[in-house]
Write a protein that holds these residues in place. Structure first.
Motif, PDB file in Angstrom:
ATOM      1  N   THR A 550       0.757  -1.072  -0.226  1.00  0.00           N
ATOM      2  CA  THR A 550       0.263  -0.236  -0.063  1.00  0.00           C
ATOM      3  C   THR A 550       0.991   1.224   0.014  1.00  0.00           C
ATOM      4  N   TYR A 557      -5.033   5.335  -3.525  1.00  0.00           N
ATOM      5  CA  TYR A 557      -6.247   3.881  -3.685  1.00  0.00           C
ATOM      6  C   TYR A 557      -6.708   3.727  -2.006  1.00  0.00           C
ATOM      7  N   TRP A 558      -5.245   4.174  -1.751  1.00  0.00           N
ATOM      8  CA  TRP A 558      -6.089   3.442  -0.367  1.00  0.00           C
ATOM      9  C   TRP A 558      -7.164   4.757   0.313  1.00  0.00           C
ATOM     10  N   ILE A 563     -10.239   1.281  -1.672  1.00  0.00           N
ATOM     11  CA  ILE A 563     -10.183  -0.427  -2.012  1.00  0.00           C
ATOM     12  C   ILE A 563     -10.696  -0.379   0.055  1.00  0.00           C
ATOM     13  N   LEU A 586     -11.713  -3.994  -4.629  1.00  0.00           N
ATOM     14  CA  LEU A 586     -10.541  -4.497  -4.344  1.00  0.00           C
ATOM     15  C   LEU A 586      -9.928  -4.733  -3.098  1.00  0.00           C
ATOM     16  N   ILE A 596      -2.690  -7.754  -4.004  1.00  0.00           N
ATOM     17  CA  ILE A 596      -3.879  -7.241  -3.980  1.00  0.00           C
ATOM     18  C   ILE A 596      -4.819  -7.676  -4.904  1.00  0.00           C
TER      19      ILE A 596
END
Length: 681
Positions: A550, A557-558, A563, A586, A596
């Protein structure tokens, strides 16, 4: 802590009913008084008191409050206050079952104080001089200011005594002259007048001398209390530095503490000087030796507690590798000039750390283990920086049972001898680093870091080095995992209750249980000794792989909540089973470290629907083509859960055309039961 500094002089004017309402029995005025600075540093307004997910943070604040009160009680020279504070700290247990109620209480108190000050409903006036020490403003400024004023009062008293003594000597000399002239008339008016004046001066001198001694006693007592608060704050700074390893907030500015140390040293020096003058003026005063010993003890304690590790060494150190660390002396400007002060470093074992003295046996060969304490005029810091340290070799202790080398904790032990200006004898001082794990190969780093994480997250502030519990409640583990995740990834988006539930199912190997895991104990073995069922890696090894992926490939994205991350098969089935084909989310791979995967709803050959998982992407995969481009080019996925078009949500992550060498996206499918199933992950 500007709020309490404004409230303090106004409390005496508040009606008793208002005071009782403002500071209830469950949170008495004493807590607000002694922990004023800490209370105002916390973010009470950031709590949503109806959100039970924040209970771990609230409980942590409660535990810190109890600990700080116990520390204040321990160092309070007044036995009545000490017992009272211990009793209050025990009574805080009423909040254990409902820690959010503590948040409500403190938040309401701060709001009411602000309201009272804003409305200007409290009359102005001086504080009564009843001997009660005022609470400290930021970094003890009020206490130090009061001490300085008391020293000035003592000095003024001394000057008054000196003037009285001169007047007395003059009057006695005049008296002798008059007596010589009027030997036959002892009742001569001049003699009587002089005699009365001498008696009055002697009385004034006696009163002033007693006041001087009383002020000295009060000043020494106040200095002891103020210094106890300082040392408590230094310990708190070290504890916050320790907890920063798992990502908790840490203000590393030592400037205010250095100023506080220097001011207390100055007060101590002035009081010792005044005490010596008392001895000169009055000879063997009964309290002299007691006060002298108290000041000497306070001086030694201050000098020895002013050495701190400003920049810690890495907590995982590989042999033959260079590393650095910085040690700072908060009384550096007060060191006697002349001979350079050399700081020596040794590596010590956990057992040696418990002894707290310079060890006789060397357990490791430390290269570049000395540095000079140097004063920087610009920054006013006095530091010894070890820039190219290295552990050439290490001697391991005998291990018990299944204990591995990555579970063995060491520390760096720093010692020196220095002289403070105005002090005759040199002082031996020492300090110790946070625990470190020594490894010989990079493959040991992840397991070594697990030892450090467990130590930083779950050790007690005043522990014996380096004892940690074998088991902790799962809710404490959740707090540590979320803090570490946010810190490592550099994101404000933490883990939510769904993530925590999946992680609990994983670490406890109970995928079919939906109950609350909060109070279930999780052990060190479950964290990083026992491999997960059906896998060849531990929980921490898997979780660390997720963080690393990550941090390096998926931070944005997180942070934008694209996600889902940590989700189990059952939960995945529940939220996707009624979604149309092409819906996806995801999630972190359950079977591969640092992977992932995309779980999506797809059609079956007979016209049904099933949940499938695309083979996980690793860092290597995402380095060749980013996640956004991969999502764009997989035609069978169209809407990210719950129903957002992927081309709108992920558009800003799209770049160019995928390289020709990129392998095709092949979903992994395993037989399931019924029309809807999830493939093993």
């Amino acid at each position: 802590m500007a709020l309490w500094a404004q409230m303090t002089p106004k409390l005496q004017y508040l009606p008793t009913e208002t005071l009782n309402e403002l500071y209830p029995d469950t949170f008495p005025l004493d807590i607000r008084h002694y922990l004023a600075s800490w209370i105002e540093e916390q973010r009470w307004e950031n709590f949503d008191v109806d959100n039970m997910e924040q209970e771990p943070q609230a409980r942590r604040l409660l535990d810190q409050m109890v600990h700080l009160l116990q520390e204040v009680a321990q160092h309070n020279p007044n036995v009545v206050e000490r017992v009272k504070l211990q009793h209050i700290s025990r009574n805080l247990s009423v909040f254990q079952q409902q820690p959010m109620q503590l948040v409500r209480t403190v938040r309401d108190i701060l709001r009411k104080e602000s309201h009272l000050l804003a409305q200007a409903q409290i009359p102005q006036g001086p504080l009564p001089t009843n001997g009660t020490p005022q609470p400290a403003r930021e970094d003890g400024k009020t206490d130090v200011d009061n001490l300085v004023l008391k020293v000035l009062e003592i000095q003024s008293c001394r000057q008054t005594l000196h003037q009285l003594q001169e007047d007395l000597n003059w009057e006695k000399q005049e008296m002798e002259s008059i007596q010589g002239q009027n030997e036959l008339d002892p009742q001569h008016s001049d003699q009587v007048t002089r005699q009365n004046r001498i008696q009055q001066l002697e009385y004034n001198y006696s009163v002033c001398a007693k006041k001087r001694m009383q002020l000295l006693q009060e000043a020494v007592c106040a200095l002891e209390l103020c210094q106890s608060c300082l040392i408590l704050r230094i310990k708190s700074w070290r504890w916050e530095q320790h907890r920063a390893t798992i990502g908790l907030h840490f203000d590393d500015n030592l400037g205010p503490l250095q100023t506080w140390c220097e001011q207390l040293l100055g007060v101590n020096s002035n009081l010792r000087q005044e005490l010596m003058l008392v001895k000169r003026d009055h000879g063997g005063v009964e309290q002299f030796h007691t006060l002298q010993e108290s000041l000497a003890h306070l001086l030694q304690t201050l000098i020895q507690n002013s050495l701190v590790v400003d920049k810690q060494p890495p907590q995982v150190i590989k042999t033959q590798s260079k590393f650095s660390t910085t040690v700072r002396y908060l009384l550096g400007e007060k060191m006697a000039p002349g001979k350079p002060v050399l700081l020596k470093a040794q590596i010590i074992t956990e057992a040696q750390a418990r002894q707290g003295v310079v060890p006789n046996e060397n357990v490791g060969e430390l290269i570049n283990s000395t540095a000079i304490l140097e004063h920087n005029t610009a920054s006013k810091n006095t530091c010894a920086t070890f820039r190219n340290m290295s552990i050439r070799k290490i001697k391991r202790a005998d291990r018990k049972g299944s204990e591995s080398v990555t579970e063995e904790k060491f520390a760096l032990f720093f010692t020196t001898e220095l002289t403070i200006t105005g002090c005759e004898s040199p002082y031996s001082i020492q300090t110790i680093s946070l625990p470190v794990v020594v490894i010989v190969h990079g493959s040991q780093e992840i397991n070594a870091m697990a030892t450090i994480i467990w130590d930083c997250a779950f050790s007690e502030p005043s522990r014996i080095p380096f004892i940690v519990p074998e088991r902790v409640p799962w809710k404490q583990m959740c707090e540590a995992l979320s803090s570490k995740f946010m810190s490592e990834v550099q994101t404000q988006q933490g883990l939510d209750r769904y993530n925590f539930h999946f992680l609990a199912q994983k670490i406890f190997d109970q995928p079919d249980i939906s109950e609350d895991f909060s109070n279930m104990p999780v052990s060190w073995a479950q964290f990083n000794k026992e491999v997960l069922p059906g896998r060849n890696f531990t929980f921490w090894q898997w979780f660390e792989g997720v963080m690393d992926l990550t941090k390096k490939c998926l931070r944005d994205y997180w942070s934008e909540k694209l996600i889902f991350g940590f989700i189990g098969k059952q939960h995945l089935h529940v939220i996707l089973q009624n979604k149309p084909n092409g819906t996806f989310l995801l999630r972190f791979s359950d079977s591969e470290i640092g992977g992932i995967t995309i779980a999506y709803v797809g059609p079956t050959d007979n016209g049904g629907r099933k949940i499938q998982n695309i083979q996980p992407f690793t860092k290597k995969d995402l380095d060749s083509a980013g996640l956004g481009d991969r999502i764009r080019d997989i035609n069978c996925i169209t809407h990210v859960y719950p129903d957002l078009p992927k081309n709108e949500v992920f558009k800003k992550f799209f770049t160019g055309v995928l390289p020709q060498s990129t392998p095709p996206y092949m979903p992994e499918q395993m037989p399931g039961q019924g029309p809807l199933y999830t493939s093993p992950m």
